[in-house]
Design a protein around this motif. Structure first.
Motif, mmCIF file in Angstrom:
data_model
loop_
_atom_site.group_PDB
_atom_site.id
_atom_site.type_symbol
_atom_site.label_atom_id
_atom_site.label_comp_id
_atom_site.label_asym_id
_atom_site.label_seq_id
_atom_site.Cartn_x
_atom_site.Cartn_y
_atom_site.Cartn_z
ATOM 1 N N PRO A 1 0.801 -1.240 0.000
ATOM 2 C CA PRO A 1 0.000 0.000 0.000
ATOM 3 C C PRO A 1 0.823 1.274 0.000
ATOM 4 N N PHE A 2 2.060 1.192 0.462
ATOM 5 C CA PHE A 2 2.912 2.381 0.502
ATOM 6 C C PHE A 2 2.986 3.041 -0.873
ATOM 7 N N MET A 3 3.086 2.220 -1.909
ATOM 8 C CA MET A 3 3.302 2.737 -3.266
ATOM 9 C C MET A 3 2.025 3.212 -3.946
ATOM 10 N N LEU A 4 0.883 2.958 -3.314
ATOM 11 C CA LEU A 4 -0.357 3.534 -3.831
ATOM 12 C C LEU A 4 -0.299 5.056 -3.827
ATOM 13 N N ALA A 5 0.534 5.608 -2.928
ATOM 14 C CA ALA A 5 0.630 7.061 -2.802
ATOM 15 C C ALA A 5 1.318 7.712 -3.990
ATOM 16 N N ILE A 6 1.928 6.929 -4.864
ATOM 17 C CA ILE A 6 2.503 7.519 -6.077
ATOM 18 C C ILE A 6 1.424 8.250 -6.873
ATOM 19 N N SER A 7 0.173 7.847 -6.679
ATOM 20 C CA SER A 7 -0.934 8.528 -7.348
ATOM 21 C C SER A 7 -1.024 9.994 -6.924
ATOM 22 N N VAL A 8 -0.615 10.306 -5.698
ATOM 23 C CA VAL A 8 -0.632 11.703 -5.241
ATOM 24 C C VAL A 8 0.382 12.518 -6.027
ATOM 25 N N TRP A 9 1.591 12.003 -6.164
ATOM 26 C CA TRP A 9 2.646 12.692 -6.927
ATOM 27 C C TRP A 9 2.213 12.891 -8.374
ATOM 28 N N CYS A 10 1.622 11.863 -8.958
ATOM 29 C CA CYS A 10 1.152 11.981 -10.349
ATOM 30 C C CYS A 10 0.013 12.981 -10.474
ATOM 31 N N ALA A 11 -0.848 13.036 -9.459
ATOM 32 C CA ALA A 11 -1.953 13.996 -9.492
ATOM 33 C C ALA A 11 -1.441 15.429 -9.378
ATOM 34 N N ILE A 12 -0.417 15.648 -8.557
ATOM 35 C CA ILE A 12 0.186 16.979 -8.464
ATOM 36 C C ILE A 12 0.761 17.375 -9.824
ATOM 37 N N LYS A 13 1.460 16.462 -10.460
ATOM 38 C CA LYS A 13 2.005 16.756 -11.778
ATOM 39 C C LYS A 13 0.886 17.012 -12.798
ATOM 40 N N ASP A 14 -0.212 16.281 -12.642
ATOM 41 C CA ASP A 14 -1.351 16.461 -13.543
ATOM 42 C C ASP A 14 -1.929 17.869 -13.407
ATOM 43 N N ALA A 15 -2.033 18.337 -12.167
ATOM 44 C CA ALA A 15 -2.550 19.697 -11.947
ATOM 45 C C ALA A 15 -1.628 20.734 -12.565
ATOM 46 N N VAL A 16 -0.326 20.579 -12.365
ATOM 47 C CA VAL A 16 0.638 21.534 -12.922
ATOM 48 C C VAL A 16 0.642 21.446 -14.445
ATOM 49 N N ALA A 17 0.496 20.238 -14.988
ATOM 50 C CA ALA A 17 0.496 20.057 -16.446
ATOM 51 C C ALA A 17 -0.655 20.785 -17.120
ATOM 52 N N SER A 18 -1.731 21.049 -16.368
ATOM 53 C CA SER A 18 -2.867 21.759 -16.962
ATOM 54 C C SER A 18 -2.474 23.168 -17.400
ATOM 55 N N LEU A 19 -1.403 23.708 -16.803
ATOM 56 C CA LEU A 19 -0.940 25.047 -17.185
ATOM 57 C C LEU A 19 -0.368 25.068 -18.599
ATOM 58 N N ALA A 20 0.026 23.913 -19.101
ATOM 59 C CA ALA A 20 0.550 23.803 -20.468
ATOM 60 C C ALA A 20 -0.374 22.945 -21.320
ATOM 61 N N ASP A 21 -1.672 22.966 -20.969
ATOM 62 C CA ASP A 21 -2.676 22.208 -21.708
ATOM 63 C C ASP A 21 -2.308 20.721 -21.788
ATOM 64 N N TYR A 22 -1.708 20.208 -20.737
ATOM 65 C CA TYR A 22 -1.352 18.785 -20.594
ATOM 66 C C TYR A 22 -0.394 18.289 -21.690
#
Length: 779
Positions: free
Chosen positions: A728-749
């Motif tokens: 379960p520890f590595m399930l949290a990688i989804s948080v890091w990816c979600a943060i990157k996803d939010a930032v990526a929206s600034l460049a239209d993904y």
């Protein structure tokens, strides 16, 4: 005669298995009566030990004056490496870990000498009074410096499938990059602690907060220069371990034992928090690189990946840790032709060590990074890329190290979570929100976990257990695993109660002791229940066979018809209370004690060929995380998390859910807030809770939903359950990816943000700035 294994059923109201049974120490822990090492009543002659440490990262000790230390109030004894009667190197696998500095200084804060005093405070004050001279030398503190100097603790290892170089050359699209992956402090609630009691002749009793009592026994014996049978180690419970007490608890037990035998008095050594953080290893930081080839539809064709583990000054467990990182760079995906390289870099730092996931997280995050990079370059949603690159019959089920997936459940698991979490509907809403919100940007990510279960060192995959049945029918169990809060003793108790068909209150799981079950493996690699549960079950089967034979002979029934359930032993119309049968067995001179042993089948790995089956099975899971990022500050919140995790047949759903929740939050800390920092002199400066931030209760997502994927393990694990400690520890990688996803929206993904781990607000803001500046320049 058939095996006397009674498989639990969910509708069986009498068996404690498959039920959310409370932790066996829960009430004592809440009341404060659960006894840890520091709570053990001490003899009247108790003394306390502490260490003095170096103030440079690299150099040669040229002088050491301990006069002021010896003359300090309350001081009883002072030792250096010259006073160690036996071995002075306490490396767990390979040499390189001196118990105290000899001449070479290997890291800032390395223990230089030890002092014994009448009180803890006196010992700690005296430890600061030494005068010493160290001739400094150039310190290697970064991966770049270590690679340039070819500084390694162990040789490089490589494996792969197919021709990765050709695949990359022929791929329609390629990408390459790097990722800095930070380490992590264990921050167990109970610090490192040991109590040594001298006994008759040259015997010694050690109470220690350790995940590996047998290793403590071995090293104490070697340091004292005595045989192992002269040393007994007792470990009732730890206040957390997370890998930090697998190999690195031994040093403090060894020093306490040396003092105890020199002075013939009880000695306790408990490290204060700041010193604990300074002198013990962390999760390995990694500096990783990748080159990948893929097509316009987002299908992976090839990958060349290098993982560089920053190991610190000695091998410790780094060889196996970097191996596991290499084994997990594919995570759940068929990468095509692969070339995987792992380097074990030697630096002038504390020797990094085991931590929940044991290198797996530092490798697995590379797979998720690569999926995001492919998604941004092809314009596809990251989930689409992930789903179509999952291991499958069409894409192939063979890993880069030649292991075939025999139970590939992730496609079904991820599909179920996609639907239950309403991923696609939320994606539409988040995209619309981001178009209308200039400051706050939301991100969403669904990432899987495929984590191999077994020690990668084959010989560690074994366990023993000892069971006594007393004449009143009560049962005492001892096994080689250690309890660090994860509920191992609770599950072992449930297994034994189920096998004998008695209530859980009838079972007492005693402290782990080296004089009851010898030569045990560490409680690590998520294998505690798998190994020790099977060993305990096998001891039960031996005893049940004896009891069934007596019952069958007494009543003229077949042994295979004898059933142990609901407090009775039954065959046809004949039945007897379990306790009454035990009395009969005692009077008939039938042994009511038995040992059990288990070793994991099927596993092997040919290191020369880089191929094999290093894992008995894979534990799986997936998580959807949703975040909100403030683009003006880089601050963010984790708003919602949905988890679907595979634990096979859950032996205890409450404990399993707790492990999943706790593992996720700890993983979230590694990825977001837990930022280890060393200064230019190699001193750890994030060495207390004011400078090192772990997640708090307020960081828990408001929406935090955990569900168990209901499918038994295809392998013959204990009742077809699956390990739940590390995956379960590595399930949290989804948080890091979600943060990157939010930032990526600034460049239209269209671009994947470069955000190192941990993704602190400072690093997030830096990535936002870089992305927006690039956009402005392109415009």
């Amino acid at each position: 005669m058939r095996k006397l294994i009674e498989q639990p059923q969910r509708q069986d109201n009498e068996s404690p298995l498959l039920k959310p049974t409370k932790h066996e120490s829960a009430i004592r822990q809440v009341m404060g009566s659960a006894r840890y090492v520091d709570d053990i009543p001490v003899p009247a002659d108790i003394a306390y030990a502490c260490v003095g440490v170096t103030d440079v990262a690299s150099g040669t000790l040229t002088s050491l004056d301990l006069t002021n230390v010896k003359q300090a109030p309350g001081v009883i004894d002072v030792i250096t490496v010259a006073d160690i009667p036996g071995h002075t190197d306490i490396g767990p696998v390979f040499e390189g870990d001196p118990i105290l500095v000899d001449s070479e200084v290997k890291f800032h804060g390395q223990p230089l000498f030890a002092v014994l005093a009448a009180t803890e405070e006196q010992a700690r004050v005296a430890a600061t009074l030494a005068t010493f001279t160290i001739q400094p030398s150039a310190a290697i503190l970064t991966a770049e410096d270590a690679l340039s100097a070819n500084s390694t603790v162990r040789p490089q290892h490589q494996f792969g499938q197919g021709d990765a170089e050709q695949a990359l050359q022929q791929a329609p699209l390629t990408a390459e990059g790097t990722l800095s992956v930070g380490g992590q402090e264990h921050l167990y609630l109970e610090g490192q602690a040991s109590l040594a009691l001298p006994e008759e002749d040259d015997r010694v009793m050690i109470y220690t907060s350790s995940q590996h009592p047998s290793e403590v026994q071995k090293l104490v014996a070697e340091v004292l220069g005595v045989k192992l049978h002269k040393v007994t180690v007792d470990m009732r419970r730890m206040g957390g371990g997370f890998g930090g007490k697998e190999s690195q608890a031994a040093q403090w037990a060894c020093l306490a034992a040396v003092f105890a035998m020199r002075q013939r008095r009880a000695v306790k050594m408990r490290l204060p928090r700041m010193l604990d953080m300074q002198v013990t290893g962390k999760r390995h930081p990694f500096e990783n690189t990748f080159k990948i080839g893929f097509d316009n539809d987002g299908n992976m064709l090839g990958a060349d990946i290098t993982v560089n583990g920053i190991c610190g000054h000695s091998p410790d467990l780094s060889d196996a840790i970097v191996d596991r990182a290499m084994f997990h760079v594919d995570n759940a995906y068929q990468l095509g032709a692969t070339a995987i390289t792992g380097n074990r870099l030697k630096t002038h730092m504390v020797s990094h060590t085991a931590f929940r996931g044991f290198g797996g997280p530092q490798g697995m995050i590379m797979a998720e990074l690569m999926m995001d990079v492919v998604a941004r370059q092809t314009g596809l949603d990251p989930l689409t890329v992930r789903m179509q690159n999952l291991y499958s019959e069409s894409k192939g089920l063979t890993t880069p190290y030649g292991m075939t997936l025999e139970q590939n459940i992730l496609p079904a698991l991820m599909t179920q979570l996609t639907e239950s979490s309403q991923y696609w509907q939320r994606r539409e809403k988040i995209t619309a929100f981001n178009q209308q919100s200039p400051i706050i940007k939301k991100g969403l990510a669904l990432t899987p976990v495929k984590f191999g279960i077994s020690f990668t060192a084959k010989h560690l995959n074994q366990a023993g257990a000892l069971i006594h049945i007393y004449t009143d029918g009560s049962i005492q169990v001892n096994h080689g695993g250690t309890e660090m809060g994860q509920g191992l003793h609770t599950k072992i108790g449930q297994i034994v109660a189920h096998e004998f068909g008695v209530e859980l209150d009838n079972i007492e799981v005693t402290a782990t002791r080296t004089d009851k079950v010898p030569n045990t493996s560490p409680t690590a690699a998520s294998s505690g229940t798998d190994l020790n549960g099977k060993a305990a079950q096998n001891a039960c089967l031996t005893l049940k066979s004896r009891l069934a034979a007596l019952f069958a002979d007494t009543h003229g029934v077949a042994e295979e018809d004898v059933v142990f359930a609901n407090g009775y032993v039954t065959a046809g119309a004949h039945n007897i209370a379990f306790a009454e049968l035990i009395q009969q067995a005692y009077m008939a001179r039938i042994s009511l004690s038995a040992t059990g042993y288990y070793r994991t089948p099927k596993i092997y790995y040919d290191r020369e060929q880089g191929t094999g089956r290093p894992f008995f099975y894979f534990a799986n899971g997936a998580a959807v995380s949703e975040v909100s990022v403030d683009t003006l500050t880089g601050e963010y919140t984790v708003d919602a998390v949905d988890i679907l995790h595979d634990v096979g047949t859950s032996l205890n759903p409450a404990i399993d859910r707790g492990q999943i929740e706790g593992g996720f939050i700890q993983g979230m800390g590694w990825l977001t807030t837990e930022d280890l920092r060393w200064n230019q002199d190699g001193k750890l400066i994030s060495n207390n809770l004011a400078t090192y931030k772990i997640p708090a209760v307020g960081d828990t997502p408001q929406h935090f939903n955990v569900s168990l994927f209901d499918r038994p393990n295809a392998e013959d694990s204990i009742y077809h359950s699956k390990a739940v400690g590390e995956p379960p520890f590595m399930l949290a990688i989804s948080v890091w990816c979600a943060i990157k996803d939010a930032v990526a929206s600034l460049a239209d993904y269209q671009k994947d943000p470069d955000i190192a781990v941990p993704a602190t607000p400072e690093r997030v803001l830096s990535a936002i700035t870089a992305l927006t500046e690039n956009n402005d320049a392109s415009a």
